[in-house]
Scaffold this motif. Structure first.
Motif, PDB file in Angstrom:
ATOM      1  N   GLY A  24       0.813  -1.216   0.000  1.00 47.67           N
ATOM      2  CA  GLY A  24       0.000   0.000   0.000  1.00 47.67           C
ATOM      3  C   GLY A  24       0.844   1.262   0.000  1.00 47.67           C
ATOM      4  O   GLY A  24       1.696   1.453   0.862  1.00 47.67           O
ATOM      5  N   ARG A  48      -1.571  -1.571  -5.783  1.00 46.70           N
ATOM      6  CA  ARG A  48      -2.451  -2.087  -6.844  1.00 46.70           C
ATOM      7  C   ARG A  48      -3.072  -0.988  -7.698  1.00 46.70           C
ATOM      8  O   ARG A  48      -3.646  -1.247  -8.740  1.00 46.70           O
ATOM      9  CB  ARG A  48      -3.559  -2.936  -6.229  1.00 46.70           C
ATOM     10  CG  ARG A  48      -4.556  -2.153  -5.412  1.00 46.70           C
ATOM     11  CD  ARG A  48      -5.628  -3.049  -4.844  1.00 46.70           C
ATOM     12  NE  ARG A  48      -6.555  -2.302  -4.008  1.00 46.70           N
ATOM     13  CZ  ARG A  48      -7.431  -2.867  -3.199  1.00 46.70           C
ATOM     14  NH1 ARG A  48      -7.483  -4.186  -3.098  1.00 46.70           N
ATOM     15  NH2 ARG A  48      -8.248  -2.129  -2.485  1.00 46.70           N
ATOM     16  N   HIS A  49      -3.004   0.259  -7.201  1.00 48.08           N
ATOM     17  CA  HIS A  49      -3.694   1.314  -7.958  1.00 48.08           C
ATOM     18  C   HIS A  49      -2.810   2.552  -8.054  1.00 48.08           C
ATOM     19  O   HIS A  49      -1.831   2.537  -8.793  1.00 48.08           O
ATOM     20  CB  HIS A  49      -5.049   1.573  -7.289  1.00 48.08           C
ATOM     21  CG  HIS A  49      -5.978   2.435  -8.057  1.00 48.08           C
ATOM     22  ND1 HIS A  49      -6.083   2.379  -9.423  1.00 48.08           N
ATOM     23  CD2 HIS A  49      -6.877   3.390  -7.642  1.00 48.08           C
ATOM     24  CE1 HIS A  49      -6.987   3.251  -9.837  1.00 48.08           C
ATOM     25  NE2 HIS A  49      -7.476   3.882  -8.768  1.00 48.08           N
ATOM     26  N   LEU A  50      -3.113   3.596  -7.269  1.00 43.60           N
ATOM     27  CA  LEU A  50      -2.402   4.863  -7.445  1.00 43.60           C
ATOM     28  C   LEU A  50      -1.450   5.152  -6.285  1.00 43.60           C
ATOM     29  O   LEU A  50      -1.839   5.045  -5.114  1.00 43.60           O
ATOM     30  CB  LEU A  50      -3.415   6.013  -7.539  1.00 43.60           C
ATOM     31  CG  LEU A  50      -4.436   5.915  -8.680  1.00 43.60           C
ATOM     32  CD1 LEU A  50      -5.455   7.042  -8.582  1.00 43.60           C
ATOM     33  CD2 LEU A  50      -3.728   5.948 -10.026  1.00 43.60           C
ATOM     34  N   GLY A  94      -8.538  12.136  -1.300  1.00 44.35           N
ATOM     35  CA  GLY A  94      -8.814  12.629   0.059  1.00 44.35           C
ATOM     36  C   GLY A  94      -8.355  14.060   0.239  1.00 44.35           C
ATOM     37  O   GLY A  94      -8.844  14.975  -0.420  1.00 44.35           O
ATOM     38  N   THR A 128      -9.518  17.466  -2.076  1.00 42.63           N
ATOM     39  CA  THR A 128     -10.606  18.210  -1.414  1.00 42.63           C
ATOM     40  C   THR A 128     -10.123  19.586  -0.944  1.00 42.63           C
ATOM     41  O   THR A 128     -10.836  20.567  -1.104  1.00 42.63           O
ATOM     42  CB  THR A 128     -11.220  17.434  -0.230  1.00 42.63           C
ATOM     43  OG1 THR A 128     -10.192  17.042   0.676  1.00 42.63           O
ATOM     44  CG2 THR A 128     -11.988  16.215  -0.692  1.00 42.63           C
ATOM     45  N   GLY A 140      -5.270   0.909   3.718  1.00 40.46           N
ATOM     46  CA  GLY A 140      -6.255   1.988   3.705  1.00 40.46           C
ATOM     47  C   GLY A 140      -7.709   1.554   3.753  1.00 40.46           C
ATOM     48  O   GLY A 140      -8.048   0.451   4.190  1.00 40.46           O
ATOM     49  N   ASP A 157      -9.941  -8.497   0.890  1.00 49.14           N
ATOM     50  CA  ASP A 157      -9.313  -9.273  -0.180  1.00 49.14           C
ATOM     51  C   ASP A 157      -7.826  -9.551   0.078  1.00 49.14           C
ATOM     52  O   ASP A 157      -7.069  -9.811  -0.841  1.00 49.14           O
ATOM     53  CB  ASP A 157      -9.509  -8.570  -1.537  1.00 49.14           C
ATOM     54  CG  ASP A 157      -9.192  -7.091  -1.473  1.00 49.14           C
ATOM     55  OD1 ASP A 157      -8.641  -6.639  -0.451  1.00 49.14           O
ATOM     56  OD2 ASP A 157      -9.501  -6.369  -2.446  1.00 49.14           O
ATOM     57  N   ASP A 186      -5.308   3.705   8.134  1.00 49.80           N
ATOM     58  CA  ASP A 186      -6.759   3.566   8.326  1.00 49.80           C
ATOM     59  C   ASP A 186      -7.195   2.115   8.529  1.00 49.80           C
ATOM     60  O   ASP A 186      -8.224   1.859   9.150  1.00 49.80           O
ATOM     61  CB  ASP A 186      -7.503   4.122   7.110  1.00 49.80           C
ATOM     62  CG  ASP A 186      -7.426   5.642   7.012  1.00 49.80           C
ATOM     63  OD1 ASP A 186      -6.666   6.248   7.798  1.00 49.80           O
ATOM     64  OD2 ASP A 186      -8.105   6.224   6.160  1.00 49.80           O
TER      65      ASP A 186
HETATM   66  C1  LIG Z   1     -12.726  13.042   1.024  1.00 50.90           C
HETATM   67  C2  LIG Z   1     -11.662  12.809   2.058  1.00 50.90           C
HETATM   68  C3  LIG Z   1     -11.003  13.867   2.610  1.00 50.90           C
HETATM   69  C4  LIG Z   1     -10.009  13.665   3.565  1.00 50.90           C
HETATM   70  N1  LIG Z   1      -9.395  14.737   4.120  1.00 50.90           N
HETATM   71  C5  LIG Z   1      -8.443  14.551   5.060  1.00 50.90           C
HETATM   72  C6  LIG Z   1      -7.769  15.657   5.643  1.00 50.90           C
HETATM   73  O1  LIG Z   1      -8.020  16.801   5.306  1.00 50.90           O
HETATM   74  N2  LIG Z   1      -6.827  15.408   6.584  1.00 50.90           N
HETATM   75  C7  LIG Z   1      -6.516  14.149   6.976  1.00 50.90           C
HETATM   76  O2  LIG Z   1      -5.648  13.979   7.840  1.00 50.90           O
HETATM   77  N3  LIG Z   1      -7.149  13.084   6.440  1.00 50.90           N
HETATM   78  C8  LIG Z   1      -8.093  13.250   5.495  1.00 50.90           C
HETATM   79  N4  LIG Z   1      -8.707  12.159   4.947  1.00 50.90           N
HETATM   80  C9  LIG Z   1      -8.324  10.812   5.396  1.00 50.90           C
HETATM   81  C10 LIG Z   1      -6.993  10.412   4.745  1.00 50.90           C
HETATM   82  O3  LIG Z   1      -7.084  10.530   3.353  1.00 50.90           O
HETATM   83  C11 LIG Z   1      -6.569   8.989   5.142  1.00 50.90           C
HETATM   84  O4  LIG Z   1      -6.707   8.849   6.530  1.00 50.90           O
HETATM   85  C12 LIG Z   1      -5.123   8.809   4.740  1.00 50.90           C
HETATM   86  O5  LIG Z   1      -5.013   8.821   3.341  1.00 50.90           O
HETATM   87  C13 LIG Z   1      -4.457   7.552   5.322  1.00 50.90           C
HETATM   88  O6  LIG Z   1      -4.622   6.482   4.500  1.00 50.90           O
HETATM   89  P1  LIG Z   1      -3.729   5.186   4.639  1.00 50.90           P
HETATM   90  O7  LIG Z   1      -2.285   5.557   4.743  1.00 50.90           O
HETATM   91  O8  LIG Z   1      -4.275   4.354   5.716  1.00 50.90           O
HETATM   92  O9  LIG Z   1      -3.989   4.422   3.274  1.00 50.90           O
HETATM   93  P2  LIG Z   1      -4.488   4.923   1.863  1.00 50.90           P
HETATM   94  O10 LIG Z   1      -4.010   6.288   1.591  1.00 50.90           O
HETATM   95  O11 LIG Z   1      -5.934   4.654   1.755  1.00 50.90           O
HETATM   96  O12 LIG Z   1      -3.670   3.961   0.875  1.00 50.90           O
HETATM   97  C14 LIG Z   1      -3.849   2.580   0.821  1.00 50.90           C
HETATM   98  C15 LIG Z   1      -3.222   2.072  -0.479  1.00 50.90           C
HETATM   99  O13 LIG Z   1      -3.188   0.661  -0.437  1.00 50.90           O
HETATM  100  C16 LIG Z   1      -3.507   0.158  -1.734  1.00 50.90           C
HETATM  101  N5  LIG Z   1      -3.998  -1.203  -1.519  1.00 50.90           N
HETATM  102  C17 LIG Z   1      -5.087  -1.587  -0.806  1.00 50.90           C
HETATM  103  N6  LIG Z   1      -5.183  -2.925  -0.771  1.00 50.90           N
HETATM  104  C18 LIG Z   1      -4.142  -3.413  -1.473  1.00 50.90           C
HETATM  105  C19 LIG Z   1      -3.692  -4.709  -1.798  1.00 50.90           C
HETATM  106  N7  LIG Z   1      -4.325  -5.797  -1.346  1.00 50.90           N
HETATM  107  N8  LIG Z   1      -2.587  -4.856  -2.574  1.00 50.90           N
HETATM  108  C20 LIG Z   1      -1.909  -3.762  -3.027  1.00 50.90           C
HETATM  109  N9  LIG Z   1      -2.284  -2.496  -2.740  1.00 50.90           N
HETATM  110  C21 LIG Z   1      -3.384  -2.319  -1.961  1.00 50.90           C
HETATM  111  C22 LIG Z   1      -4.551   1.138  -2.242  1.00 50.90           C
HETATM  112  O14 LIG Z   1      -4.612   1.115  -3.656  1.00 50.90           O
HETATM  113  C23 LIG Z   1      -4.015   2.467  -1.704  1.00 50.90           C
HETATM  114  O15 LIG Z   1      -3.158   3.111  -2.642  1.00 50.90           O
HETATM  115  C24 LIG Z   1      -9.679  12.341   3.964  1.00 50.90           C
HETATM  116  C25 LIG Z   1     -10.338  11.247   3.378  1.00 50.90           C
HETATM  117  C26 LIG Z   1     -11.324  11.477   2.436  1.00 50.90           C
HETATM  118  C27 LIG Z   1     -12.003  10.295   1.810  1.00 50.90           C
END
Ligand SMILES: Cc1cc2nc3c(=O)[nH]c(=O)nc-3n(C[C@H](O)[C@H](O)[C@H](O)COP(=O)(O)OP(=O)(O)OC[C@H]3O[C@@H](n4cnc5c(N)ncnc54)[C@H](O)[C@@H]3O)c2cc1C
Length: 458
Positions: A11, A35-37, A46, A50, A140, A273, A307
């Motif tokens: 991720g 797997r994606h971006l 996010g 926004t 995430g 998954d 997350d």
């Molecule tokens: C509309 C919106 C606005 C937001 N605004 C804020 C803000 O202002 N401030 C703030 O602190 N937070 C904000 N957030 C929350 C914030 O975006 C997330 O908490 C933050 O991105 C942390 O994500 P993460 O590191 O857990 O994983 P993510 O950023 O979700 O990344 C997970 C990655 O794992 C990849 N992945 C998943 N499963 C697999 C797999 N099996 N194999 C390979 N790759 C995989 C996905 O493609 C993705 O790229 C916002 C969220 C949203 C939806």
């Protein structure tokens, strides 16, 4: 083909890339899977898009208010294609920056694809089998699409798909009055849409204190954003050529007909998954991976960050997870989740920022406390800027005099809150704030004043 590594990082969110680069820099052989971006949610769907859109919406709002400041502007119109292009350019720059950084890291091999467990220390990505003693999951979450009545009968938007709109919705109905729904509601109203927010709760932003919810209502009323609360049995259907959201509210019509519906009712972790049982990893009923105070899952050598562990839902919490894990593994530290102080912001305009305990939590805990509060109408900087919605509120433990929480809801609040946050990390008392001299004229300069006007929380 089986490939052996010291670590697999899954991720490219807010923890994965930094962790992979740091481990690789320490000489670990790292496999990195996305797997994606690159950049995950924050960069692509996010925070970055926004807040870029919120800035465009703010510009439109200020332009409409120009005469309040003695400035004569012509008729205001918003070109959604240009607004989107600006957002896309900023997102793309950030995404490619992360991607180039990870791909350019020595000792780090990037795999594009979906990773899933085969056994406790092996994962499959397409045809490749990756093996490592340490595995870090930063997978995430995604928008939750509920099993709502009528969900298959009409098109709907999520917080991700709404970012692709190039046209302005005539009437956007936002289902969900939480952080995400409120940001989009105000933003699209400022772009020019008619907007209605529907929530099943008796107030907006139900996780904030009641006085904050009240101010959000005032801000929304001033911008003509309709709000329908206590909506039980929310459902979707097609009616009179429009998308209709059915609700059974205390008052008002039982249906709202809109041109577009945004479902903003929460998020769900991307753990379904991963084949977690193959690794013996436990998740809770909602799918969040269970971790201990140092982000370890119940499977040896496997960690969950961001997350997907349900211990935070913000970019800063995910990044802090990375720092905890990296410092513990590479520097022999013993950093813990429980050492961090909760802090967040809600990016409507003006923003609401909060640190530590809320007034509601303090009251519930029964802890004897002191409270100080000042309306933004009594903050010079806010008056000068013509942005007087909101308040500063601080909470102090009555016995120890330690600072236990604060809310700064108003212009500049998202920056000013860090003064209180730093004082709390330094375990300071109220007197530390009252003895500090701040710059005039700022919103922050009133923080010491509010700490100097404490009263018992009754
Ligand atoms: C509309 C919106 C606005 C937001 N605004 C804020 C803000 O202002 N401030 C703030 O602190 N937070 C904000 N957030 C929350 C914030 O975006 C997330 O908490 C933050 O991105 C942390 O994500 P993460 O590191 O857990 O994983 P993510 O950023 O979700 O990344 C997970 C990655 O794992 C990849 N992945 C998943 N499963 C697999 C797999 N099996 N194999 C390979 N790759 C995989 C996905 O493609 C993705 O790229 C916002 C969220 C949203 C939806």
């Amino acid at each position: 083909m089986k490939n052996s590594f010291d670590a697999i990082v899954v991720g490219a969110g807010q923890a994965g890339p930094s962790l992979a680069v740091r481990l690789a820099g320490a000489g670990w052989k790292v496999a990195f899977v996305e797997r994606h971006l690159f950049g995950g949610t924050c960069v692509n769907s996010g925070c970055t898009p926004t807040k870029t859109l919120v800035a465009s919406a703010h510009a439109a709002h200020l332009a409409r208010r120009a005469s309040d400041f003695g400035v004569h502007a012509g008729p205001i119109s918003v070109d959604m294609k240009t607004v989107k292009a600006r957002k896309d350019a900023i997102v793309m720059k950030s995404r490619s920056g992360v991607e180039g950084w990870v791909r350019g890291t020595r000792n780090c091999t990037v795999y594009n694809g979906q990773a899933a467990f085969e056994s406790p220390h092996t994962m499959r990505v397409g045809e490749d089998i990756l093996e490592a003693r340490h595995i870090f999951l930063n997978v995430g979450a995604r928008p939750l699409v509920p099993k709502m009545l009528g969900i298959d009968s009409v098109p709907f938007l999520t917080s991700t798909s709404i970012l692709d709109l190039e046209e302005l919705p005539r009437h956007l109905v936002v289902v969900g009055g939480g952080y995400v729904g409120l940001e989009f509601a105000q933003m699209f109203r400022r772009f020019g849409s008619q907007v209605t927010v529907i929530d099943k709760n008796p107030r907006l932003a139900v996780h904030e204190d009641e006085d904050a919810s009240q101010v959000i209502r005032e801000i929304f009323a001033s911008e003509d954003i309709a709000v329908r609360l206590n909506a039980t049995c929310i459902h979707l259907e097609k009616r009179e050529g429009a998308i209709s959201v059915g609700l059974e509210c205390d008052e008002g019509a039982p249906h709202i007909n809109g041109s577009h519906v945004l479902l903003a009712i929460g998020r769900t972790p991307n753990t379904h998954d991963l084949n977690l049982p193959a690794a013996g990893i436990e998740a809770d009923a909602a799918g969040y991976i269970k971790v201990d105070d140092q982000l370890r899952t119940c499977a040896l050598g496997i960690y969950a960050l961001g997350d997907c562990n349900g211990r935070g839902a913000f970019t800063h919490t995910s990044y802090n997870d990375y720092e905890i894990v990296a410092d513990n593994l590479l520097k022999g530290e013993s950093r813990r989740l429980s050492d961090r102080i909760p802090v967040h912001a809600l990016y409507i305009d003006p923003p609401l920022a909060h640190v530590g305990m809320s007034e509601t939590e303090v009251r519930r805990s029964g802890k004897p406390a002191l409270i100080g509060k000042r309306a933004m109408t009594r903050v010079s900087r806010a008056i000068e800027k013509g942005e007087t919605f909101g308040f500063i509120k601080v909470l102090v433990d009555r016995e120890s005099q330690h600072i236990i929480g604060a809310t700064i809801f108003g212009t500049g609040g998202d920056e000013a809150i860090h003064a209180v946050l730093s004082a709390m990390y330094a375990h300071q008392r109220a007197s530390f704030m009252t003895h500090s001299m701040y710059i005039h004229p700022t919103v922050a300069e009133l923080i010491p004043t509010v700490f100097g006007e404490l009263k018992p929380l009754e």
